[in-house]
Motif scaffolding. Structure first.
Motif, short mmCIF file in Angstrom:
data_model
loop_
_atom_site.label_atom_id
_atom_site.label_comp_id
_atom_site.label_asym_id
_atom_site.label_seq_id
_atom_site.Cartn_x
_atom_site.Cartn_y
_atom_site.Cartn_z
N GLN A 77 16.78 7.24 -20.61
CA GLN A 77 17.98 7.76 -21.25
C GLN A 77 17.62 8.75 -22.37
O GLN A 77 18.21 9.82 -22.49
CB GLN A 77 18.83 6.63 -21.79
CG GLN A 77 20.19 7.08 -22.27
CD GLN A 77 21.13 5.93 -22.51
OE1 GLN A 77 20.69 4.84 -22.86
NE2 GLN A 77 22.40 6.16 -22.32
N HIS A 78 16.61 8.40 -23.16
CA HIS A 78 16.17 9.30 -24.22
C HIS A 78 15.58 10.60 -23.65
O HIS A 78 15.83 11.69 -24.18
CB HIS A 78 15.14 8.62 -25.13
CG HIS A 78 15.75 7.62 -26.05
ND1 HIS A 78 16.62 7.94 -27.07
CD2 HIS A 78 15.64 6.27 -26.09
CE1 HIS A 78 17.01 6.87 -27.70
NE2 HIS A 78 16.42 5.83 -27.12
N ARG A 134 13.93 5.83 -10.00
CA ARG A 134 14.52 5.95 -8.67
C ARG A 134 15.91 5.32 -8.64
O ARG A 134 16.85 5.89 -8.10
CB ARG A 134 13.62 5.32 -7.61
CG ARG A 134 14.20 5.45 -6.21
CD ARG A 134 13.28 5.02 -5.12
NE ARG A 134 12.61 3.78 -5.42
CZ ARG A 134 11.56 3.33 -4.76
NH1 ARG A 134 11.05 4.04 -3.78
NH2 ARG A 134 11.01 2.19 -5.08
N ALA A 135 16.05 4.15 -9.24
CA ALA A 135 17.35 3.48 -9.30
C ALA A 135 18.36 4.34 -10.05
O ALA A 135 19.51 4.45 -9.65
CB ALA A 135 17.21 2.11 -9.95
N PHE A 137 24.38 3.13 -12.08
CA PHE A 137 23.28 3.31 -13.04
C PHE A 137 23.33 4.72 -13.61
O PHE A 137 23.24 4.93 -14.81
CB PHE A 137 21.95 3.03 -12.36
CG PHE A 137 20.78 2.86 -13.29
CD1 PHE A 137 20.70 3.50 -14.51
CD2 PHE A 137 19.73 2.06 -12.92
CE1 PHE A 137 19.61 3.35 -15.35
CE2 PHE A 137 18.63 1.89 -13.75
CZ PHE A 137 18.57 2.55 -14.97
N ALA A 138 23.50 5.71 -12.73
CA ALA A 138 23.54 7.10 -13.16
C ALA A 138 24.69 7.33 -14.15
O ALA A 138 24.53 8.05 -15.14
CB ALA A 138 23.68 8.03 -11.97
N LYS A 139 25.84 6.68 -13.92
CA LYS A 139 26.97 6.82 -14.83
C LYS A 139 26.70 6.19 -16.18
O LYS A 139 27.28 6.59 -17.19
CB LYS A 139 28.21 6.18 -14.21
CG LYS A 139 28.80 6.98 -13.07
CD LYS A 139 30.00 6.26 -12.49
CE LYS A 139 30.51 6.96 -11.26
NZ LYS A 139 31.61 6.21 -10.63
N PRO A 192 22.61 13.55 -17.25
CA PRO A 192 22.03 13.47 -15.91
C PRO A 192 20.50 13.43 -15.97
O PRO A 192 19.90 14.06 -16.83
CB PRO A 192 22.52 14.74 -15.22
CG PRO A 192 22.89 15.67 -16.32
CD PRO A 192 23.29 14.82 -17.49
N LEU A 193 19.92 12.70 -15.06
CA LEU A 193 18.47 12.55 -15.01
C LEU A 193 17.94 13.28 -13.77
O LEU A 193 18.34 12.96 -12.66
CB LEU A 193 18.11 11.07 -14.94
CG LEU A 193 16.63 10.72 -15.01
CD1 LEU A 193 16.08 11.05 -16.41
CD2 LEU A 193 16.44 9.23 -14.74
#
Length: 124
Positions: free
Chosen positions: A18-19, A67-68, A75-77, A82-83
Motif C-alpha cells: 500500500q505504501h 499477486r492477490a 483486495f485491490a479496492k 492502484p498497484l
C-alpha cells in the motif's frame, strides 16, 4: 509474527504494498520531476535487496500478497492507490547474505540452490 504464510506476515506485506502504491502515485520524486520538466514522470520501478533466508522468505510472501492485490477485486479496492503488476515494475533482485567464513563454498551453493527451488515451488 513472521511465520511463513501467517496472517501477520501477509498483513505486513499488504501494508508495504500500500505504501509503495501510494508513493508511486504521489511520490516526491514524481512531483519534482513534473515541476522540472514537461514530460510525464518515469514509470514506477522496484529494486529488491534481500538479506539471507528471512529476506527470501519475506519476498515469496510479498509476491503472493502482490499477486492477490492484483487479482482479487476486493483486495485491490482496499488499497488507496492502484498497484501495478510486479512484472511491470521489478528491475532487479539483489541476493545478499551475512557470510560465515567457516561455511564452505559448496554448502553456500547448495543452500542457494535449495532456496531457489523452494522459491519456485512456492510462487507457482
Amino acid at each position: 509474527w513472521n511465520a511463513k504464510e501467517s496472517w501477520a506476515m501477509r498483513r505486513a506485506c499488504a501494508i508495504a504494498l500500500q505504501h509503495a502504491a501510494r508513493f508511486w502515485v504521489e511520490g516526491k520524486s514524481n512531483n519534482d520531476h513534473q515541476a522540472a520538466t514537461s514530460s510525464p514522470p518515469p514509470p514506477p520501478q522496484l529494486l529488491v535487496h534481500l538479506f539471507s533466508n528471512s529476506g527470501f522468505m519475506t519476498w515469496t510472501e510479498m509476491l503472493r500478497t502482490w499477486r492477490a492485490a492484483c487479482e482479487d477485486e476486493d483486495f485491490a479496492k482496499s488499497l488507496s492507490h492502484p498497484l501495478p503488476s510486479v512484472d511491470k515494475v521489478l528491475r532487479g533482485v539483489i541476493l545478499d547474505s551475512a557470510c560465515n567464513e567457516k561455511v564452505t563454498p559448496e554448502a553456500c551453493v547448495r543452500s542457494a540452490v535449495q532456496s531457489l527451488a523452494a522459491f519456485l515451488h512456492r510462487v507457482e
